[in-house]
Design a protein around this motif. Structure first.
Motif, PDB file in Angstrom:
ATOM      1  N   UNK A 163      41.788  41.471  51.234  1.00 31.50           N
ATOM      2  CA  UNK A 163      40.762  40.435  51.155  1.00 31.50           C
ATOM      3  C   UNK A 163      39.436  41.015  50.676  1.00 31.50           C
ATOM      4  N   UNK A 164      39.128  42.223  51.104  1.00 32.16           N
ATOM      5  CA  UNK A 164      37.908  42.888  50.636  1.00 32.16           C
ATOM      6  C   UNK A 164      37.984  43.163  49.138  1.00 32.16           C
ATOM      7  N   UNK A 165      39.155  43.564  48.674  1.00 31.10           N
ATOM      8  CA  UNK A 165      39.337  43.806  47.240  1.00 31.10           C
ATOM      9  C   UNK A 165      39.170  42.520  46.433  1.00 31.10           C
ATOM     10  N   UNK A 166      39.704  41.399  46.978  1.00 28.02           N
ATOM     11  CA  UNK A 166      39.559  40.108  46.301  1.00 28.02           C
ATOM     12  C   UNK A 166      38.091  39.731  46.185  1.00 28.02           C
ATOM     13  N   UNK A 167      37.324  39.935  47.259  1.00 24.90           N
ATOM     14  CA  UNK A 167      35.901  39.591  47.256  1.00 24.90           C
ATOM     15  C   UNK A 167      35.139  40.429  46.225  1.00 24.90           C
ATOM     16  N   UNK A 168      35.438  41.717  46.170  1.00 21.08           N
ATOM     17  CA  UNK A 168      34.751  42.592  45.218  1.00 21.08           C
ATOM     18  C   UNK A 168      35.062  42.203  43.775  1.00 21.08           C
ATOM     19  N   UNK A 169      36.326  41.917  43.501  1.00 20.20           N
ATOM     20  CA  UNK A 169      36.710  41.510  42.143  1.00 20.20           C
ATOM     21  C   UNK A 169      36.085  40.167  41.797  1.00 20.20           C
ATOM     22  N   UNK A 170      36.051  39.252  42.782  1.00 17.57           N
ATOM     23  CA  UNK A 170      35.483  37.920  42.551  1.00 17.57           C
ATOM     24  C   UNK A 170      33.993  38.007  42.216  1.00 17.57           C
ATOM     25  N   UNK A 171      33.267  38.883  42.910  1.00 16.77           N
ATOM     26  CA  UNK A 171      31.831  39.049  42.640  1.00 16.77           C
ATOM     27  C   UNK A 171      31.606  39.540  41.214  1.00 16.77           C
ATOM     28  N   UNK A 172      32.453  40.458  40.776  1.00 18.73           N
ATOM     29  CA  UNK A 172      32.296  41.016  39.426  1.00 18.73           C
ATOM     30  C   UNK A 172      32.655  40.011  38.337  1.00 18.73           C
ATOM     31  N   UNK A 173      33.585  39.109  38.648  1.00 13.53           N
ATOM     32  CA  UNK A 173      34.093  38.199  37.619  1.00 13.53           C
ATOM     33  C   UNK A 173      33.553  36.781  37.749  1.00 13.53           C
ATOM     34  N   UNK A 174      32.585  36.548  38.638  1.00 16.63           N
ATOM     35  CA  UNK A 174      32.047  35.205  38.843  1.00 16.63           C
ATOM     36  C   UNK A 174      31.517  34.599  37.554  1.00 16.63           C
ATOM     37  N   UNK A 175      30.782  35.408  36.780  1.00 16.28           N
ATOM     38  CA  UNK A 175      30.203  34.905  35.529  1.00 16.28           C
ATOM     39  C   UNK A 175      31.299  34.484  34.554  1.00 16.28           C
ATOM     40  N   UNK A 176      32.381  35.271  34.491  1.00 16.74           N
ATOM     41  CA  UNK A 176      33.483  34.936  33.588  1.00 16.74           C
ATOM     42  C   UNK A 176      34.239  33.698  34.061  1.00 16.74           C
ATOM     43  N   UNK A 177      34.367  33.534  35.382  1.00 16.68           N
ATOM     44  CA  UNK A 177      35.108  32.403  35.922  1.00 16.68           C
ATOM     45  C   UNK A 177      34.414  31.075  35.633  1.00 16.68           C
ATOM     46  N   UNK A 178      33.080  31.079  35.712  1.00 17.79           N
ATOM     47  CA  UNK A 178      32.333  29.833  35.513  1.00 17.79           C
ATOM     48  C   UNK A 178      31.841  29.654  34.083  1.00 17.79           C
ATOM     49  N   UNK A 179      32.117  30.612  33.222  1.00 13.66           N
ATOM     50  CA  UNK A 179      31.722  30.482  31.814  1.00 13.66           C
ATOM     51  C   UNK A 179      32.370  29.270  31.137  1.00 13.66           C
ATOM     52  N   UNK A 180      33.684  28.997  31.345  1.00 12.94           N
ATOM     53  CA  UNK A 180      34.280  27.801  30.719  1.00 12.94           C
ATOM     54  C   UNK A 180      33.614  26.508  31.167  1.00 12.94           C
ATOM     55  N   UNK A 181      33.183  26.433  32.435  1.00 14.87           N
ATOM     56  CA  UNK A 181      32.522  25.219  32.930  1.00 14.87           C
ATOM     57  C   UNK A 181      31.200  25.013  32.208  1.00 14.87           C
ATOM     58  N   UNK A 182      30.414  26.086  32.061  1.00 16.58           N
ATOM     59  CA  UNK A 182      29.117  25.978  31.386  1.00 16.58           C
ATOM     60  C   UNK A 182      29.298  25.590  29.920  1.00 16.58           C
TER      61      UNK A 182
END
Length: 309
Positions: A228-247
């Motif tokens: 779960x800690x690994x998921x959180x760290x990866x999610x923080x790094x990729x947040x911008x990429x994840x929400x880029x399609x929405x923007x």
């Protein structure tokens, strides 16, 4: 104009039926929503299990909305979402008839009725992220206590005050059942496993079940929680990429819709062709369909990162 008046008369006719029969709209919607909970035929269930048949996209949206509301403890709001969906569908219907564009009528009707469900699904992404963060904290402190005392009920009871929504309610229910209803810990853990939609949590529950027979297996718990800690760290790094399609989708949708009034200012002839001619009406309908379909697909791309076994 005649079509608009007919639609308005039909809506007033439906409202009159509700008033004459003294029907509550929420109760009617609740009864209709039960249709989505009904069991499918055995043949359909087999095909779904084999991956040879996919659920309808609208059925999936409604099903996911119900799950998100249930996860957030607001399943009683589902009829209100359905009513809002119907109201938006009627608004789209009336708008299409008001501009005499019969191509865009079904597109707006179907597209606008999905807006509440898509919005809740987008909120569900944030809720899923919050759930992962709270789950990481909860499993970390509960695991540390369990390794010390080797009693899962006691470990949860010791840390209940540190747990937050949406995981607190699940663990509170587990402790209540263990103390007052059913002392079979293995059975309760199996029930607990399906209460939270998380692969890591389900793996953790399986490990706790195994520890009931062999206490030496408790050493496997901390590596599971670390996922779960690994998921959180990866999610923080990729947040911008994840929400880029929405923007990008929002920007393109605004540009596409904004071009219509812009044509009225720049070139009145183009605007009249787009709004009053058959070819232009068809282009508007196709553009609206592209916006709604793209919106649903963009939400799919923006789902949070999950660990898969």
């Amino acid at each position: 104009m005649i079509g608009f008046m007919r639609i308005l008369a039909f809506i007033l006719y439906i409202l009159g039926i509700f008033l004459l029969l003294k029907l509550e709209p929420l109760e009617v919607i609740q009864e209709l929503s039960k249709l989505f909970d009904s069991k499918t035929h055995l043949k359909d269930r087999i095909l779904l299990a084999q991956g040879r048949k996919k659920k309808n996209i609208f059925y999936l949206l409604i099903e996911e909305t119900q799950n998100i509301l249930k996860l957030n403890g607001k399943e009683q709001d589902f009829p209100k979402v359905c009513i809002l969906s119907i109201v938006l569908a009627v608004v789209g219907l009336l708008f299409g008839f008001s501009i005499s564009n019969y191509f865009i009528v079904p597109v707006l009707c179907m597209g606008m009725c999905t807006i509440p469900f898509v919005y809740i699904k987008f909120l569900g992404i944030r809720l899923k992220k919050q759930q992962t963060e709270e789950l990481e904290t909860a499993l970390s402190i509960i695991t540390s206590s369990y390794i010390r005392c080797e009693n899962i009920v006691m470990a949860i009871e010791e840390n209940k005050e540190y747990l937050n929504h949406p995981v607190k309610e699940v663990f509170d229910q587990f402790v209540l059942q263990a103390n007052l209803v059913n002392p079979d810990i293995k059975k309760l853990l199996n029930n607990l496993k399906v209460q939270i939609d998380s692969t890591v949590f389900q793996e953790w529950c399986d490990a706790i079940i195994a520890c009931q027979d062999d206490g030496a297996l408790k050493s496997t718990l901390l590596p599971i929680v670390k996922k779960l800690s690994n998921i959180r760290l990866v999610s923080v790094r990729l947040d911008a990429l994840l929400y880029a399609p929405v923007k990008e989708f929002i920007s393109m949708a605004i540009l596409l819709v904004g071009n219509v009034p812009l044509m009225y200012v720049i070139n009145r002839t183009w605007f009249e062709i787009l709004v009053y001619h058959t070819a232009g009406k068809l282009v508007l309908a196709i553009s609206a369909a592209v916006i709604f379909v793209s919106g649903i697909n963009v939400i799919k791309l923006s789902k949070p990162i999950e660990y898969k076994r």
